[in-house]
Design a protein around this motif. Structure first.
Motif, PDB file in Angstrom:
ATOM      1  N   CYS A 190       0.832  -1.218   0.000  1.00 37.57           N
ATOM      2  CA  CYS A 190       0.000   0.000   0.000  1.00 37.57           C
ATOM      3  C   CYS A 190       0.861   1.261   0.000  1.00 37.57           C
ATOM      4  O   CYS A 190       0.593   2.197  -0.752  1.00 37.57           O
ATOM      5  CB  CYS A 190      -0.950   0.008   1.189  1.00 37.57           C
ATOM      6  SG  CYS A 190      -2.271  -1.209   1.017  1.00 37.57           S
ATOM      7  N   PHE A 191       1.891   1.298   0.836  1.00 35.89           N
ATOM      8  CA  PHE A 191       2.793   2.446   0.812  1.00 35.89           C
ATOM      9  C   PHE A 191       3.462   2.572  -0.557  1.00 35.89           C
ATOM     10  O   PHE A 191       3.626   3.662  -1.084  1.00 35.89           O
ATOM     11  CB  PHE A 191       3.864   2.336   1.907  1.00 35.89           C
ATOM     12  CG  PHE A 191       3.426   2.822   3.252  1.00 35.89           C
ATOM     13  CD1 PHE A 191       2.893   4.090   3.416  1.00 35.89           C
ATOM     14  CD2 PHE A 191       3.545   2.013   4.371  1.00 35.89           C
ATOM     15  CE1 PHE A 191       2.493   4.552   4.659  1.00 35.89           C
ATOM     16  CE2 PHE A 191       3.150   2.450   5.625  1.00 35.89           C
ATOM     17  CZ  PHE A 191       2.623   3.731   5.773  1.00 35.89           C
ATOM     18  N   GLY A 192       3.845   1.425  -1.137  1.00 33.59           N
ATOM     19  CA  GLY A 192       4.494   1.431  -2.444  1.00 33.59           C
ATOM     20  C   GLY A 192       3.614   1.986  -3.532  1.00 33.59           C
ATOM     21  O   GLY A 192       4.052   2.779  -4.364  1.00 33.59           O
ATOM     22  N   VAL A 193       2.338   1.595  -3.534  1.00 35.92           N
ATOM     23  CA  VAL A 193       1.387   2.075  -4.540  1.00 35.92           C
ATOM     24  C   VAL A 193       1.238   3.588  -4.463  1.00 35.92           C
ATOM     25  O   VAL A 193       1.046   4.258  -5.471  1.00 35.92           O
ATOM     26  CB  VAL A 193       0.010   1.385  -4.350  1.00 35.92           C
ATOM     27  CG1 VAL A 193      -1.080   2.093  -5.120  1.00 35.92           C
ATOM     28  CG2 VAL A 193       0.090  -0.065  -4.776  1.00 35.92           C
ATOM     29  N   HIS A 194       1.365   4.141  -3.265  1.00 36.43           N
ATOM     30  CA  HIS A 194       1.208   5.580  -3.085  1.00 36.43           C
ATOM     31  C   HIS A 194       2.551   6.333  -3.142  1.00 36.43           C
ATOM     32  O   HIS A 194       2.635   7.501  -2.766  1.00 36.43           O
ATOM     33  CB  HIS A 194       0.484   5.875  -1.773  1.00 36.43           C
ATOM     34  CG  HIS A 194      -0.943   5.438  -1.809  1.00 36.43           C
ATOM     35  ND1 HIS A 194      -1.923   6.133  -2.483  1.00 36.43           N
ATOM     36  CD2 HIS A 194      -1.558   4.338  -1.309  1.00 36.43           C
ATOM     37  CE1 HIS A 194      -3.073   5.501  -2.379  1.00 36.43           C
ATOM     38  NE2 HIS A 194      -2.872   4.408  -1.666  1.00 36.43           N
ATOM     39  N   GLY A 195       3.596   5.645  -3.623  1.00 35.26           N
ATOM     40  CA  GLY A 195       4.882   6.306  -3.844  1.00 35.26           C
ATOM     41  C   GLY A 195       5.658   6.656  -2.586  1.00 35.26           C
ATOM     42  O   GLY A 195       6.520   7.525  -2.607  1.00 35.26           O
ATOM     43  N   LYS A 196       5.380   5.984  -1.485  1.00 35.90           N
ATOM     44  CA  LYS A 196       6.052   6.288  -0.213  1.00 35.90           C
ATOM     45  C   LYS A 196       7.158   5.272   0.050  1.00 35.90           C
ATOM     46  O   LYS A 196       7.057   4.432   0.936  1.00 35.90           O
ATOM     47  CB  LYS A 196       5.031   6.321   0.915  1.00 35.90           C
ATOM     48  CG  LYS A 196       3.933   7.358   0.675  1.00 35.90           C
ATOM     49  CD  LYS A 196       3.137   7.617   1.911  1.00 35.90           C
ATOM     50  CE  LYS A 196       2.117   8.701   1.703  1.00 35.90           C
ATOM     51  NZ  LYS A 196       2.673  10.031   1.645  1.00 35.90           N
ATOM     52  N   ALA A 197       8.224   5.371  -0.751  1.00 37.48           N
ATOM     53  CA  ALA A 197       9.316   4.397  -0.683  1.00 37.48           C
ATOM     54  C   ALA A 197      10.048   4.431   0.654  1.00 37.48           C
ATOM     55  O   ALA A 197      10.493   3.388   1.137  1.00 37.48           O
ATOM     56  CB  ALA A 197      10.302   4.638  -1.819  1.00 37.48           C
TER      57      ALA A 197
END
Length: 198
Positions: free
Chosen positions: A15-22
């Motif tokens: 979920c963090f990845g999908v929202h660009g929060k690497a």
């Protein structure tokens, strides 16, 4: 949550990845390891996709190189997992970072998986344009025309007296009454700070 497991960690990482929060992805991955949870191939794919999409190339290579030694997976197992959405995320990251080489790799897979998706061609063309590669961009545009692919234009919609009207740039089929046109022209001519007072 009281009962954490690989699925909950993977879900949050994805979920963090999908929202660009690497950065959050990498922090969760670190916590996951510290607490003794072993990632599975889905977890690792999500982490790698997030890192590459956000430009964390060095971190992505480090994790990829540790797949066999730290987690007991053969890298080939991870390579077979990516779907069109993962390649699309990589293409999107390549567009943001103007990375021609990675963009070309991603789009090659996407052309095989979704040959009629005009958005992939548009993204590649934009990467070429951003790097001043005009001949390559022209070749992509020509290919789109030859394949007769149409990209659905973005549009806006408005509800007037309970009826939905859609319109997009260059569409003159939507008729506006004189009062609406005058209001629209007034908004365009009026300085921005006045709009907040309307």
């Amino acid at each position: 949550m009281k009962n954490l497991n690989v699925v909950t960690w993977t879900t949050m990482i994805s979920c963090f990845g999908v929202h660009g929060k690497a950065d959050e992805v990498l922090n969760l991955f670190k916590k996951m390891n510290v607490l003794g949870f072993k990632p599975n191939s889905v977890t690792l794919t999500g982490i790698l996709a997030s890192c590459s999409h956000s430009g964390h190339i060095t971190q992505s290579k480090k994790i990829f190189n540790s797949i066999r030694s730290s987690y007991g997976f053969e890298p080939g197992m991870v390579k077979t997992v990516p779907s069109a959405s993962v390649w699309g995320a990589l293409l999107g990251g390549s567009l943001v970072h103007r990375n021609v080489e990675t963009g070309e790799v991603a789009v090659r897979h996407l052309f095989e998986m979704e040959p009629k998706n005009a958005s992939n061609y548009v993204a590649l063309c934009s990467i070429y344009d951003s790097r001043g590669m005009w001949k390559d961009a022209s070749w992509v545009r020509l290919k789109v025309r030859r394949l007769r692919l149409d990209k659905t234009p973005g549009f806006s919609w408005i509800s007037i007296r309970g009826e939905i009207h859609t319109f997009y740039q260059g569409n003159s089929s939507f008729s506006l009454d004189q009062k609406t046109l005058e209001t629209l022209e007034w908004i365009i001519r009026t300085p921005l700070f006045v709009h907040s007072e309307i």
